[in-house]
Design an enzyme around this catalytic site. Sequence first.
Site, PDB file in Angstrom:
ATOM      1  N   ASP A 485       0.807  -1.221   0.000  1.00 58.68           N
ATOM      2  CA  ASP A 485       0.000   0.000   0.000  1.00 58.68           C
ATOM      3  C   ASP A 485       0.839   1.269   0.000  1.00 58.68           C
ATOM      4  O   ASP A 485       0.348   2.340  -0.324  1.00 58.68           O
ATOM      5  CB  ASP A 485      -0.818   0.048   1.297  1.00 58.68           C
ATOM      6  CG  ASP A 485      -2.187  -0.563   1.135  1.00 58.68           C
ATOM      7  OD1 ASP A 485      -2.687  -0.617   0.008  1.00 58.68           O
ATOM      8  OD2 ASP A 485      -2.740  -0.979   2.165  1.00 58.68           O
TER       9      ASP A 485
HETATM   10  C1  GLC Z   1      -0.824   2.709   5.977  1.00 60.91           C
HETATM   11  C2  GLC Z   1      -0.185   1.497   6.575  1.00 60.91           C
HETATM   12  C3  GLC Z   1      -0.354   0.338   5.704  1.00 60.91           C
HETATM   13  C4  GLC Z   1      -1.795   0.187   5.363  1.00 60.91           C
HETATM   14  C5  GLC Z   1      -2.314   1.481   4.736  1.00 60.91           C
HETATM   15  C6  GLC Z   1      -3.761   1.411   4.358  1.00 60.91           C
HETATM   16  O1  GLC Z   1      -0.158   3.042   4.829  1.00 60.91           O
HETATM   17  O2  GLC Z   1       1.160   1.697   6.817  1.00 60.91           O
HETATM   18  O3  GLC Z   1       0.122  -0.822   6.326  1.00 60.91           O
HETATM   19  O4  GLC Z   1      -1.953  -0.870   4.505  1.00 60.91           O
HETATM   20  O5  GLC Z   1      -2.137   2.509   5.615  1.00 60.91           O
HETATM   21  O6  GLC Z   1      -4.610   1.720   5.398  1.00 60.91           O
HETATM   22  C1  GLC Z   2      -1.690  -3.776   5.366  1.00 63.52           C
HETATM   23  C2  GLC Z   2      -2.880  -3.834   4.451  1.00 63.52           C
HETATM   24  C3  GLC Z   2      -2.628  -4.730   3.279  1.00 63.52           C
HETATM   25  C4  GLC Z   2      -1.344  -4.376   2.613  1.00 63.52           C
HETATM   26  C5  GLC Z   2      -0.196  -4.344   3.598  1.00 63.52           C
HETATM   27  C6  GLC Z   2       1.087  -3.853   2.981  1.00 63.52           C
HETATM   28  O1  GLC Z   2      -1.553  -4.982   6.008  1.00 63.52           O
HETATM   29  O2  GLC Z   2      -4.019  -4.286   5.125  1.00 63.52           O
HETATM   30  O3  GLC Z   2      -3.686  -4.642   2.378  1.00 63.52           O
HETATM   31  O4  GLC Z   2      -1.098  -5.304   1.617  1.00 63.52           O
HETATM   32  O5  GLC Z   2      -0.514  -3.484   4.656  1.00 63.52           O
HETATM   33  O6  GLC Z   2       1.065  -2.533   2.693  1.00 63.52           O
END
Ligand code: GLC
Ligand code: GLC
Length: 813
Positions: A485
Amino acid sequence: MNYGHFDDERREYVITRPDTPYPWINYLGGEAFFSLISNTSGGYSFYRDARLMRLTRYRYNNVPTDVGGKYFYLRDGDAMWNPGWQPTRTPLDAYECRHGLGYTVITSEKNGLRAQQCSMVPHGYTAEVTRLRLTNTTAQAKDVSLYSFVEFSMWNALDDSTNFQRNYALAEMEFENEGAVIYHKSEYRERRNHYSVYAVNARVNGYDTDRESFIGLYNGFDKPDVVVNNQPKNSVAHGWAPIASHCVRRTLQPGETLSLIFTLGYCENPNDRKFIAPGVINKEPAHALLKEFATDAQFEEKLGELNAYWSSLLSHFTIQSDDDKLNRQMNIWNQYQCMVTFNMSRSASYFESGIGRGMGFRDCSQDLLGFVHLIPERARARILDIAATQFPDGSAYHQYQPLTKRGNLDVGSGFNDDPLWLVFAVVAYVKETGDIALLDEVVDFDNNPELAAPMREHLRRAFHYTAEHCGPHGLPLIGRADWNDCLNLNCYSSVPGESFQTVTNNDTGIAESVFIAGMLVGVADDYARLCDLSGETAEAAYASERKLLMVDAVEKYGWDGNWFLRAYDANGEKVGSDECKEGKIFVEPQGMCVMAGIGVANGMAQKALDATREHLMFDYGVVLNWPAYQEYHLNLGEISSYPPGYKENGSVFCHNNPWVVIAETELGHGDRAFDVYRRTAPAYIEDQQLHRTEPYVYSQTVNGKESYKPGEAKNSWLTGTAAWNFYAISQAVLGVKPELDGLKLDPCLPGHIHHVTIHREFRGNRYEIEIQNRAGGEKGPVQVIVDGVALAGQTIPATAETGKTYRVEVTVG
Ligand code: GLC
Ligand code: GLC
């Protein structure tokens, strides 16, 4: 120092002191009503949706931590204490908390008064039920007063914690049995058709429902005025903050036990039957509920049912191996966590507030991998829910709200890995069940019935969307981000606080993801086979052809010499290359590409995994990238917003460790695979103080080698790590693989495991599998004997017959 230990016999984790390094929580409830409960009785409850239907209030990030919960205060002479220690934190003579599967038991003792609080959400009910037993263990009679406590939320949890100008005016209550039954009916007068009830099955000596009266405006939860003075006020909340507290006073003779049952329920009425008189709520559903929990015998029976439910769920897959920790992980805790992640996605934990995120498209799809063998029907229903939010062009909302089941645009779309995860989920479901009819199921696009089409069309659009949105190197465009993400290659954000997740301000149309390329290759064969099975031969050929093109693109443009590249940014520059100063190598493409089989034949895969071991591995797992970014990079986005060693910037992001486990087994390295696994698997964690989070479940992130405190974990419970580890061990290491045409046996074990027996239920039959590992820690030739007859190949064909038991002997090496 140790704060607890496993009790495998009872399937419990036993916490032996209340002041754990972080609140260690459990989840109660499986389908509609959920509670989070910590080892000190903190937590909250909601119905279906943690954001929109919150029954009780919780203050995150509180000081001290984790105050606010369902409390019992005891007064015994001068002593004032809680069985769960919080919030008075009065030192206890004895304390133990047992988190079990769907229930939690806290037992403690002070001055010869023993309290045992057992909480559960009984299967099939929308209520949390707690039995509290108080026993006088002394030789003298004791006068004991007990005060229960819950604090209600105004349903919408976000509004509840922000919109005080309205909310302080809303609270309304009703009572029955002199306050033994307390109703919270705020907003019921207008559009809501639901209320909550908090009741005790005994005569009460008073009650309170107004928080300020009960606690006192300037007191803390640790010194509620009513409890300090040992005198209920029979306060009635009109506006402000509604609570429910019962006062029960009894004299306990030596050895006597008082048993009380407290029920916190969610009740709903049809709109035309909301009231029985002007302003008086229809209490029928509450009465029906409370009748079921009136006696100890009823409580015992429901607890028994809950245990039986879990025994039956866990019986679909069990193992006995030479490694006790592995057995514990696989038989109990990993599967339990898979259920919780399936239910919650990433919505409600002690790190996810239940307000910010709903159900993730990719998260739910992956969680299914660890859940589908437990309750396939629910997995099927979930797939249909997810697919119904998909956009007509095949792309996806990133999240949807569990209550409305509609895509949630606050969190955006355009994460270009999302569509393919749906294909992964469907493949996993059909492999487990053989239910190819799912593909004919007609499902909405974007929740619009006018756009509905068969499931196969959803998969087709997902696959085509990915295959046909490619950049200059023929690799898939990354969009807002892929699985990571925080790798936001089209968001050049220099505005403080701007969301990396929803802003796309520099989409040059060229940023590409090697990771998504790996996904496409990884799922293409299965997708093609699904198409073949349902007579879509042209589509099958398309998928196979796209796979070859993609393998080619990865080998040509996604290879850095010693490992797979991560991406190309919006300027066409490499990400995750030896040429980069920081972020030279990333784990995701190594795991995903090797899992997909890319480079297995030509040595690239081996090199990539060697580089992973060399650069990314450390004591607590494989870190996400190395070296971590020291500075903020405009072209990379959120990943470089984290200090080095945290979260997506160089922590052990546990989710992708099992990808490396699976990848190692692709190359036949059983010992190496297991070595990666045990570094994050909870049962193997030794330093509880350093790790901090619950030692019985996976956490999302463990600080990396470049952080201030390597090995410290955060964001426990809600992580795809659970599903992927279950998948990795059950399918890649133990090698019991549901396939479209049957059950394949293909173990790749570590050297210390010589012998495993596995019980696997699959499509209505039982497989009693016995594996002899003679190959040491590398993979050897596999021989399968079924009911005494040698099998040609490794797959036991699926049949229409059910109810059979197969004895399967597998020899490796
Ligand atoms: C933030 C977190 C990440 C998550 C994203 C979406 O970037 O670090 O882990 O997946 O938010 O909520
Ligand atoms: C968080 C989010 C997931 C994403 C991950 C890496 O765990 O829930 O969707 O893949 O972060 O960013």
